[in-house]
Write a protein that holds these residues in place. Structure first.
Motif, PDB file in Angstrom:
ATOM      1  N   VAL A 269       4.194  -7.828  -4.306  1.00 10.92           N
ATOM      2  CA  VAL A 269       4.023  -7.966  -2.859  1.00 10.92           C
ATOM      3  C   VAL A 269       2.554  -8.223  -2.531  1.00 10.92           C
ATOM      4  O   VAL A 269       2.221  -9.092  -1.712  1.00 10.92           O
ATOM      5  CB  VAL A 269       4.536  -6.712  -2.126  1.00 10.92           C
ATOM      6  CG1 VAL A 269       4.108  -6.715  -0.663  1.00 10.92           C
ATOM      7  CG2 VAL A 269       6.053  -6.644  -2.217  1.00 10.92           C
ATOM      8  N   PHE A 270       1.645  -7.481  -3.183  1.00 12.63           N
ATOM      9  CA  PHE A 270       0.209  -7.700  -2.983  1.00 12.63           C
ATOM     10  C   PHE A 270      -0.176  -9.127  -3.371  1.00 12.63           C
ATOM     11  O   PHE A 270      -0.949  -9.788  -2.666  1.00 12.63           O
ATOM     12  CB  PHE A 270      -0.603  -6.713  -3.821  1.00 12.63           C
ATOM     13  CG  PHE A 270      -0.822  -5.378  -3.169  1.00 12.63           C
ATOM     14  CD1 PHE A 270      -1.327  -5.283  -1.875  1.00 12.63           C
ATOM     15  CD2 PHE A 270      -0.525  -4.203  -3.842  1.00 12.63           C
ATOM     16  CE1 PHE A 270      -1.532  -4.065  -1.269  1.00 12.63           C
ATOM     17  CE2 PHE A 270      -0.731  -2.975  -3.244  1.00 12.63           C
ATOM     18  CZ  PHE A 270      -1.240  -2.903  -1.954  1.00 12.63           C
ATOM     19  N   ALA A 271       0.352  -9.603  -4.500  1.00  7.89           N
ATOM     20  CA  ALA A 271       0.005 -10.943  -4.979  1.00  7.89           C
ATOM     21  C   ALA A 271       0.442 -12.019  -3.980  1.00  7.89           C
ATOM     22  O   ALA A 271      -0.314 -12.954  -3.684  1.00  7.89           O
ATOM     23  CB  ALA A 271       0.658 -11.188  -6.337  1.00  7.89           C
ATOM     24  N   VAL A 272       1.654 -11.883  -3.457  1.00  5.71           N
ATOM     25  CA  VAL A 272       2.146 -12.858  -2.488  1.00  5.71           C
ATOM     26  C   VAL A 272       1.343 -12.785  -1.191  1.00  5.71           C
ATOM     27  O   VAL A 272       1.031 -13.808  -0.571  1.00  5.71           O
ATOM     28  CB  VAL A 272       3.649 -12.634  -2.222  1.00  5.71           C
ATOM     29  CG1 VAL A 272       4.141 -13.561  -1.123  1.00  5.71           C
ATOM     30  CG2 VAL A 272       4.450 -12.867  -3.498  1.00  5.71           C
ATOM     31  N   ALA A 273       0.993 -11.567  -0.757  1.00  8.78           N
ATOM     32  CA  ALA A 273       0.202 -11.397   0.465  1.00  8.78           C
ATOM     33  C   ALA A 273      -1.156 -12.079   0.333  1.00  8.78           C
ATOM     34  O   ALA A 273      -1.627 -12.750   1.265  1.00  8.78           O
ATOM     35  CB  ALA A 273       0.022  -9.912   0.771  1.00  8.78           C
TER      36      ALA A 273
ATOM     37  N   TYR B 299       0.826  -1.212   0.000  1.00  7.84           N
ATOM     38  CA  TYR B 299       0.000   0.000   0.000  1.00  7.84           C
ATOM     39  C   TYR B 299       0.864   1.266   0.000  1.00  7.84           C
ATOM     40  O   TYR B 299       0.615   2.203  -0.756  1.00  7.84           O
ATOM     41  CB  TYR B 299      -0.930   0.003   1.204  1.00  7.84           C
ATOM     42  CG  TYR B 299      -1.613   1.336   1.433  1.00  7.84           C
ATOM     43  CD1 TYR B 299      -2.644   1.761   0.599  1.00  7.84           C
ATOM     44  CD2 TYR B 299      -1.199   2.184   2.459  1.00  7.84           C
ATOM     45  CE1 TYR B 299      -3.259   2.987   0.787  1.00  7.84           C
ATOM     46  CE2 TYR B 299      -1.801   3.416   2.656  1.00  7.84           C
ATOM     47  CZ  TYR B 299      -2.831   3.814   1.818  1.00  7.84           C
ATOM     48  OH  TYR B 299      -3.422   5.038   2.006  1.00  7.84           O
ATOM     49  N   ARG B 300       1.904   1.270   0.834  1.00  7.68           N
ATOM     50  CA  ARG B 300       2.755   2.454   0.930  1.00  7.68           C
ATOM     51  C   ARG B 300       3.534   2.684  -0.363  1.00  7.68           C
ATOM     52  O   ARG B 300       3.777   3.826  -0.761  1.00  7.68           O
ATOM     53  CB  ARG B 300       3.697   2.342   2.126  1.00  7.68           C
ATOM     54  CG  ARG B 300       2.987   2.416   3.468  1.00  7.68           C
ATOM     55  CD  ARG B 300       3.979   2.516   4.610  1.00  7.68           C
ATOM     56  NE  ARG B 300       4.705   3.773   4.592  1.00  7.68           N
ATOM     57  CZ  ARG B 300       4.243   4.922   5.070  1.00  7.68           C
ATOM     58  NH1 ARG B 300       3.026   4.969   5.604  1.00  7.68           N
ATOM     59  NH2 ARG B 300       4.959   6.012   5.011  1.00  7.68           N
ATOM     60  N   LEU B 301       3.930   1.598  -1.028  1.00 10.01           N
ATOM     61  CA  LEU B 301       4.648   1.749  -2.292  1.00 10.01           C
ATOM     62  C   LEU B 301       3.723   2.253  -3.398  1.00 10.01           C
ATOM     63  O   LEU B 301       4.085   3.131  -4.182  1.00 10.01           O
ATOM     64  CB  LEU B 301       5.272   0.412  -2.701  1.00 10.01           C
ATOM     65  CG  LEU B 301       6.487  -0.040  -1.883  1.00 10.01           C
ATOM     66  CD1 LEU B 301       6.838  -1.476  -2.223  1.00 10.01           C
ATOM     67  CD2 LEU B 301       7.676   0.868  -2.129  1.00 10.01           C
ATOM     68  N   ILE B 302       2.514   1.690  -3.467  1.00  8.38           N
ATOM     69  CA  ILE B 302       1.558   2.111  -4.495  1.00  8.38           C
ATOM     70  C   ILE B 302       1.162   3.574  -4.297  1.00  8.38           C
ATOM     71  O   ILE B 302       1.057   4.348  -5.251  1.00  8.38           O
ATOM     72  CB  ILE B 302       0.302   1.219  -4.471  1.00  8.38           C
ATOM     73  CG1 ILE B 302       0.626  -0.165  -5.052  1.00  8.38           C
ATOM     74  CG2 ILE B 302      -0.853   1.858  -5.221  1.00  8.38           C
ATOM     75  CD1 ILE B 302       0.858  -0.158  -6.555  1.00  8.38           C
ATOM     76  N   SER B 303       0.922   3.971  -3.036  1.00  9.94           N
ATOM     77  CA  SER B 303       0.501   5.349  -2.753  1.00  9.94           C
ATOM     78  C   SER B 303       1.673   6.311  -2.685  1.00  9.94           C
ATOM     79  O   SER B 303       1.479   7.515  -2.503  1.00  9.94           O
ATOM     80  CB  SER B 303      -0.270   5.391  -1.427  1.00  9.94           C
ATOM     81  OG  SER B 303       0.549   4.955  -0.349  1.00  9.94           O
ATOM     82  N   ASN B 304       2.905   5.757  -2.817  1.00 13.15           N
ATOM     83  CA  ASN B 304       4.130   6.568  -2.812  1.00 13.15           C
ATOM     84  C   ASN B 304       4.305   7.332  -1.502  1.00 13.15           C
ATOM     85  O   ASN B 304       4.860   8.432  -1.478  1.00 13.15           O
ATOM     86  CB  ASN B 304       4.152   7.545  -3.995  1.00 13.15           C
ATOM     87  CG  ASN B 304       5.560   7.977  -4.346  1.00 13.15           C
ATOM     88  OD1 ASN B 304       6.521   7.221  -4.173  1.00 13.15           O
ATOM     89  ND2 ASN B 304       5.708   9.196  -4.823  1.00 13.15           N
TER      90      ASN B 304
END
Length: 263
Positions: A246-250, A110-115
């Protein structure tokens, strides 16, 4: 074995490209291909990550882009926390560890996607523009130490090298450029992972030679490829792709938890 090698190359490539993602992807990859639990996969993933990051560390030191004093300080703080993390992992149910792992990955993605990884306009850890090195004071030392505490705990508990925490954290609290952050992160991961491996051996863990060697060497090859590719791929694209992985693995980990608990 072919699947194991392919997984290792992909993981090493991402680690070389971003300075993060090796451990966070190695554990579920080993769980999938070998049918292992988190506790079984974590030490193997750590060893492969340690070997790969050693290669990246040596390259960064030759290029003089590693902030090695900061890396050593963070690792010195992180190592004892990793030991505490190992003790916690040995007392917690595998399902709870998997749940914790997936929650951490959702947060990172989430933090990476939202920068939301570079919020400070005047970061607390400043680099001297004339030397390229940190201006060391109490604030710099304490902020970097807090990164070591978090990275160390996660390394011990979940078998991750901590880069997925270290890279966003260094972007947030320092004014280092991205190339220096990636190189410094690789050195921190190498130091913490290496010390954690020693702790795992002291705790009585025995590494399966064939699987460990194949996976570690594949990761090392991927690392070399990633370090070569970093000059050609925009960092924004790498960050978004990594976040999606990361989302996919989570999500996969959550599905595995559901299956184990028969919810």
């Amino acid at each position: 074995m072919l699947l194991l090698v392919v997984e290792g190359i992909v993981i090493g490539f991402l680690l070389g490209l971003t300075g993060a993602g090796g451990g966070i992807l190695a554990v579920p990859a080993l769980m999938t291909s070998q049918g292992w639990s988190v506790a079984q996969a974590a030490p193997i993933g750590l060893l492969a990550v340690a070997l790969s990051t050693l290669i990246g560390t040596i390259e960064g030191l030759f290029k003089k882009i590693v902030r090695y004093r900061a890396a050593i300080w963070i690792a010195l703080i992180g190592a004892p926390m990793a030991h505490i993390g190992i003790l916690i992992a040995n007392t917690i149910s595998p399902i709870w560890l998997m749940l914790m792992f997936s929650l951490v990955m959702f947060t990172v993605g989430y933090r990476l996607i939202s920068n939301r990884v570079s919020d400070f306009h005047n970061p607390p850890c400043q680099v001297n523009p004339s030397t390229g090195r940190f201006i060391w004071n109490f604030k710099t030392g304490s902020v970097l130490a807090s990164i070591g505490i978090i990275a160390g705990l996660l390394t011990g508990m979940l078998g991750v090298g901590g880069g997925f925490v270290i890279v966003p954290a260094l972007r947030k609290v320092t004014n280092l450029d991205m190339h220096s952050i990636v190189a410094t992160s690789l050195m921190i991961i190498f130091l913490i992972s290496g010390m954690s491996i020693v702790m795992h051996i002291a705790e009585g863990f025995h590494y399966p030679v064939g699987i460990t060697s194949a996976f570690a060497l594949a990761c090392a090859v991927g690392m070399l490829l990633g370090r070569r590719a970093i000059r050609f791929i925009p960092s924004a694209i790498v960050q978004k792709v990594f976040a999606l992985m990361v989302f996919a693995v989570a999500i996969y980990m959550v599905i595995k938890i559901v299956n184990l608990t028969n919810i």
